[in-house]
Design an enzyme around this catalytic site. Structure first.
Site, PDB file in Angstrom:
ATOM      1  CB  CYS A  61      20.896  11.199 -16.175  1.00  0.00           C
ATOM      2  SG  CYS A  61      19.853  11.244 -14.703  1.00  0.00           S
ATOM      3  CD  GLU A  81       4.533   2.783   8.317  1.00  0.00           C
ATOM      4  OE1 GLU A  81       5.761   2.772   8.517  1.00  0.00           O
ATOM      5  OE2 GLU A  81       3.995   2.252   7.337  1.00  0.00           O
ATOM      6  CG  ASP A 105       2.392  -1.058  -0.305  1.00  0.00           C
ATOM      7  OD1 ASP A 105       3.449  -1.480  -0.831  1.00  0.00           O
ATOM      8  OD2 ASP A 105       1.862   0.022  -0.639  1.00  0.00           O
ATOM      9  CB  CYS A 140       8.106  -1.300  -4.680  1.00  0.00           C
ATOM     10  SG  CYS A 140       8.998  -1.504  -3.129  1.00  0.00           S
TER      11      CYS A 140
END
Length: 457
Positions: free
Chosen positions: A81, A337, A385, A412
């Site tokens: 996997c 956003e 972010d 991230c």
């Protein structure tokens, strides 16, 4: 440098480092060979399977001397996997490796020698943390339904019954839905032919509430056997409060389409972070690991250094999670956003949590922020972010023009974060601190939160 090693030959070497993908690095005369599943400080025997000008790829054959950080991967699917890459590496060593990734990017490859890089914030129990599962659907050669995750570097499905990093509730749903789909003989999507109906099943759960949403993504405008599917799910699972149908007719790797319909129950599910409640739609961004999200946001709040008098802009605000955290210590929070549904959620979430010092607006961050600037809004702190690609160039230029005292940058993807911070550095900002946070244990991904301050010059 090619010619140092030859394809299909077997060599013995010492692993001296990790790549950002978690592969072991062996060097012969400064020529690197990357070997998956090898661990730093091990002596290994490996076969060279690919030779390039700048590097080679090896396949691990034998571990001559094992690292003390090597562990037995507990998942039976681990070797096939592609969901996890680091289960063979002890958890404390994973945290150290992720810190080293950040140190390598910011101190060795870029000139941030004075920046403090803290140890990676990890989990006490780094399992069953994922509150969202995106499960491809297919059929094997015998024609049986397969649900699972993709093999490494392929779109072949590994048929699984459980995943050690996803919410345990998702395992139960996956097993029972597999049996149901087999029973009703549903048409499944063939990626090569762009034919067939059911592409993915997406499960989203509230970590603290237990509420679950099931989304069926199809290559069709209708979901076959819709009533039978709804009847089965509602009889089997008390915690499922929303069933949705998402339509994706595109021939692409993008999982979800732009159109969704609620087939049963609520439009959203609810979860909690600290004392705040949040409504989450099928398309909303919401952090995958709620336990670590609280730690990440607490660190971001610490870096913001709010005393109740600051105006804060929360760029890429999503459904308003970090903005809600900031609102408790800020004078006013302005969130922007591009996803309109997320802003609707943010407004609703502010109302649920009795937050009256926040304004939310849909649009491109760089455009909305300029509009706010013309209206006289001058932030002391900007919270950023962005997605993996990092900040938009125009947004960074707007941010520099806005000239806040502090920028708190959650990323991230530290590789794009360092690029953006270098631009800010050239415009009079200093990167003071970075804290890595392990949002995705047993994978090579690392999240970072950085404190960036305006210098006096």
């Amino acid at each position: 440098m090619a010619g140092i090693v030859n394809k299909n030959e077997i060599y013995t070497g010492q692993v001296i480092d990790f790549t950002h993908e978690g592969h072991g690095v062996v060097k012969f005369d400064r020529y690197p060979i990357f070997v998956p599943n090898a661990i730093k400080d091990e002596t290994i025997e490996f076969k060279v399977i690919k030779v390039k000008k700048q590097f080679a790829i090896g396949k691990l054959i034998t571990i001559k001397e094992a690292s003390e950080n090597r562990v037995e991967a507990p998942c039976e699917y681990y070797n096939v996997c592609g969901g996890c890459q680091l289960q063979h590496l002890g958890y404390s060593a994973q945290l150290e490796m992720k810190k080293e990734q950040v140190v390598n990017l910011f101190k060795r490859k870029s000139n941030f020698e004075d920046t403090i890089i803290h140890n990676t914030i990890g989990m006490e129990n780094p399992w069953q943390y994922r509150n969202k599962s995106q499960i491809p659907v297919g059929r094997n050669r015998e024609g049986e339904i397969e649900l699972g995750f993709y093999r490494q570097r392929s779109h072949d499905i590994v048929n699984i019954d459980h995943c050690m990093i996803q919410d345990e509730k998702h395992d139960q749903i996956m097993i029972k839905l597999k049996a149901l789909l087999e029973q009703i003989n549903i048409s499944v999507y063939n990626e090569q032919k762009h034919k067939g109906e059911l592409r993915h099943i997406i499960l989203r759960s509230g970590y603290y509430t237990g509420e679950t949403m099931i989304i069926f993504v199809t290559n069709s405008k209708q979901l076959s056997h819709k009533n039978k599917i709804i009847e089965y799910i509602t009889a089997e699972f008390d915690n499922v409060v929303s069933i949705k149908h998402n339509i994706n007719l595109e021939k692409s790797n993008v999982i979800m389409g732009n159109t969704s319909h609620t087939l049963y129950g609520e439009e959203t599910i609810t979860d909690k972070l600290s004392e705040y409640q949040f409504k989450i739609s099928d398309t909303s961004f919401y952090q995958i690991n709620p336990v670590q999200t609280e730690k990440l946001y607490r660190k971001a709040l610490e870096y913001a250094q709010l005393d109740g008098e600051e105006t804060v802009i929360d760029a890429y605000c999503g459904i308003g999670t970090i903005g809600s955290y900031m609102s408790q210590q800020a004078k006013h929070v302005y969130g922007v956003e591009v996803v309109e549904q997320a802003i609707e959620n943010a407004k609703e979430n502010a109302e649920i949590n009795h937050i009256d010092n926040a304004t939310w607006e849909a649009g491109k961050a760089e455009e909305v922020i300029l509009k706010w600037q013309k209206e006289g809004i001058k932030p002391e702190v900007v919270m950023v972010d962005p997605p993996r690609k990092g900040c938009d160039q125009t947004f960074i230029e707007t941010l520099i023009e806005l000239s806040p005292k502090r920028i708190v940058y959650i990323s991230c993807n530290p590789a794009t974060q360092v690029r953006d911070v270098e631009i800010l550095k050239r415009s009079g900002y200093q990167l003071k601190e970075i804290t890595p946070v392990d949002m995705f244990p047993h994978t090579t991904h690392v999240e970072t939160v950085a404190l960036i301050e305006k210098t006096n010059n």
